[in-house]
Write a protein that holds these residues in place. Structure first.
Motif, short mmCIF file in Angstrom:
data_model
loop_
_atom_site.label_atom_id
_atom_site.label_comp_id
_atom_site.label_asym_id
_atom_site.label_seq_id
_atom_site.Cartn_x
_atom_site.Cartn_y
_atom_site.Cartn_z
N SER A 74 -2.93 8.81 -2.44
CA SER A 74 -1.83 7.94 -3.24
C SER A 74 -1.09 7.99 -4.36
CB SER A 74 -1.91 6.42 -2.74
OG SER A 74 -3.17 5.97 -3.65
N GLU A 78 3.92 10.01 -1.25
CA GLU A 78 4.54 8.75 -1.22
C GLU A 78 4.50 8.65 0.74
OE1 GLU A 78 9.37 7.20 -1.43
OE2 GLU A 78 9.64 9.07 -1.69
N ILE A 79 3.74 7.77 0.52
CA ILE A 79 3.18 6.98 1.91
C ILE A 79 4.24 6.37 2.33
CG2 ILE A 79 1.14 5.86 3.51
CD1 ILE A 79 -0.28 6.90 0.27
N VAL A 82 1.22 3.25 7.10
CA VAL A 82 -0.71 3.14 6.66
C VAL A 82 -0.65 2.58 8.82
CG1 VAL A 82 -2.38 2.31 5.96
CG2 VAL A 82 -0.76 3.30 4.82
N PRO A 105 1.37 -0.01 0.56
CA PRO A 105 2.75 0.30 1.03
C PRO A 105 3.86 0.09 2.63
CG PRO A 105 0.32 0.87 1.31
CD PRO A 105 0.82 0.04 0.85
#
Length: 503
Positions: A74, A78-79, A82, A105
């Motif tokens: 993280s 950039e997530i 999840v 997220p």
């Protein structure tokens, strides 16, 4: 639940345990993410010794190392979503929960791994309570029927109506959308549903029907479905639509699982079966790669053309005048027919740019090239000549390519007349001194305008080949090489017996 869909490739992080046989856990997650169009990342919560028959042992890495894994991802990436799978104990759950609270997220899909295939509960009471607490951090939770019962602390549902009711209560208590799954119920029907107590009555329960697939290749289906949902949600934006797409993909993967021949127990699904079937196993080449490959693949023909007595005599200026004039007469016949085939390529062209190019080339064949022929031979000789066997064979090949109605095959067949003449012309031009008897001819195919036309023709053909299927690309190359071979025969004909063969 609805979300605004995103463009691009979703970056999806799996937080789960491992499966060394590749059918479940993060190995299945990464395959599912890739198969559904995402970029997969993974943080390991537990190292699991298991195979298609079951789990043998579990090793939980130190919690500080788990936290370092999560932060390493993280802090840099950039997530978009999840997926959370196996969380072995309260310590692991606490680290993941703290990370979720800190990172926030946008989408979290929680697959609560709580019950083994044997029916044994995998978590102690404290861990189960901690996992319930984690539900409020999730966007979507995907329990099977035994896990759903544990989460609501009720007996296992025996009917689909009971399962939906439990999912609704779970959604109300924790403010999370729930995927209720009917796979553990009896019967041929296998419905799933998105249950979201925050929605209006009409959207509170949205079912996705399904039919049971008789297969022992069901290892890792829960992992695979949840990670597919985590990948599809950012793109699709609607949970029910994401579930429908994920379920369709998973059903196809289950149907082909036996083809893998992995393990002697409950085998894995074939995550990429659909992609392999529809996309093939060969990488798609670029247009530049194809142009270089095709040029290399006719190296033998190009050498033969350079070594032909006609081309050598043309370069040296000692070519028999009668042979040259016979060649020009045949070329004039060829160009009249070639212009018609170029016009057909213009008619079939998919873009205005390509349409204009082939039409302009057709006009150029008539106006420019024939004017040069008439300057050498005179109008009467140009139009009175009859085609030789070699000329006829070449034109028959071009006509057959046009008759197919396949734009890619047709322009591939047309290309050697550009490419080979330009290639030979570049070298012949070096011999075009002032006293060379064929100077005007040698300069024709190496002038800047023809260079530009040649490059554009190569580009159009190579791009069409890059877009084509494997079979269509192969047909294009076959037509291209056949035309190149006809060009070689055309150069050979003036100094062979074909010169005297009239049809």
């Amino acid at each position: 639940m609805g979300r605004t869909s995103m463009t691009g490739i979703p970056r999806v992080l799996s937080i789960a345990g491992t499966d060394p046989t590749g059918g479940a856990g993060i190995q299945a997650d990464l395959k599912s993410i890739a198969a559904n169009g995402g970029y997969g990342m993974a943080v390991v919560t537990a190292l699991v010794a298991q195979n298609t028959h079951g789990v043998r042992s579990v090793h939980v890495p130190p919690l500080d190392f788990l936290a370092e894994q999560l932060d390493a991802v993280s802090d840099d990436v950039e997530i978009d979503a999840v997926k959370i799978g196996m969380l072995a104990d309260t310590g692991v759950i606490g680290v993941v929960e703290a990370w979720l609270e800190r990172v926030q997220p946008p989408i979290v899909v929680l697959d609560p791994v709580m019950v083994a295939t044997s029916g044994d509960r995998l978590l102690d009471a404290n861990a189960e309570a901690a996992l319930r607490q984690l539900l409020s951090r999730a966007t979507l939770v995907t329990p099977n029927i035994p896990e759903l019962a544990i989460l609501v602390d009720e007996p296992r549902a025996l009917t689909w109506a009971d399962a939906l009711a439990q999912a609704e209560r779970l959604s109300e208590r924790h403010g999370v959308a729930v995927v209720a799954k009917g796979g553990h119920l009896d019967g041929d029907a296998v419905p799933d549903a998105v249950v979201d107590a925050s929605e209006s009555d009409d959207d509170r329960i949205r079912e996705v029907p399904g039919t049971r697939i008789v297969s022992t290749n069901t290892h890792g289906t829960g992992c695979s479905l949840s990670s597919a949902l985590a990948t599809l949600l950012p793109r699709v934006g609607d949970t029910a639509e994401a579930l429908a797409q994920a379920k369709c993909w998973l059903a196809e993967s289950i149907r082909h699982g036996a083809d893998l021949h992995v393990g002697s127990g409950n085998g894995p699904v074939s995550h990429f079966a659909g992609l392999w079937a529809r996309g093939g196993l060969e990488a798609r080449p670029t247009a530049a790669d194809l142009a270089a490959s095709w040029w290399n693949d006719i190296a033998d023909i190009r050498r033969d053309i350079d070594d032909s007595p006609f081309v050598r005599g043309l370069a040296a200026g000692d070519l028999d005048d009668g042979a040259f004039r016979w060649y020009l007469a045949q070329d004039a016949i060829y160009l009249r027919a070639y212009a018609r085939v170029l016009a057909e390529a213009s008619r079939l062209a998919p873009t205005a740019e390509e349409q204009a190019f082939w039409a302009t080339s057709a006009a150029g064949s008539i106006e420019g090239e024939l004017a040069l022929h008439e300057g050498w031979l005179g109008t009467e000789t140009v139009f009175d000549a009859e085609p030789s066997r070699v000329t006829t064979a070449y034109l028959d090949h071009l006509a057959a390519s046009a008759f197919r109605g396949d734009y890619g095959v047709l322009i591939a067949a047309l290309l050697p007349c550009f490419w080979l003449y330009h290639d030979a012309g570049l070298r012949l031009r070096d011999h075009a001194h002032d006293s060379h008897p064929y100077r005007s001819w040698l300069e024709t195919y190496a002038d800047p305008a023809f260079t530009i036309s040649n490059e554009r023709a190569i580009g159009f053909v190579a791009n069409a080949a890059a877009r084509a299927s494997d079979a269509d690309r192969s047909a294009m190359f076959t037509a291209f090489r056949a035309s190149a071979a006809h060009e070689r025969a055309f150069f050979d004909a003036p100094l062979t017996g074909d010169r005297d063969a009239r049809l």
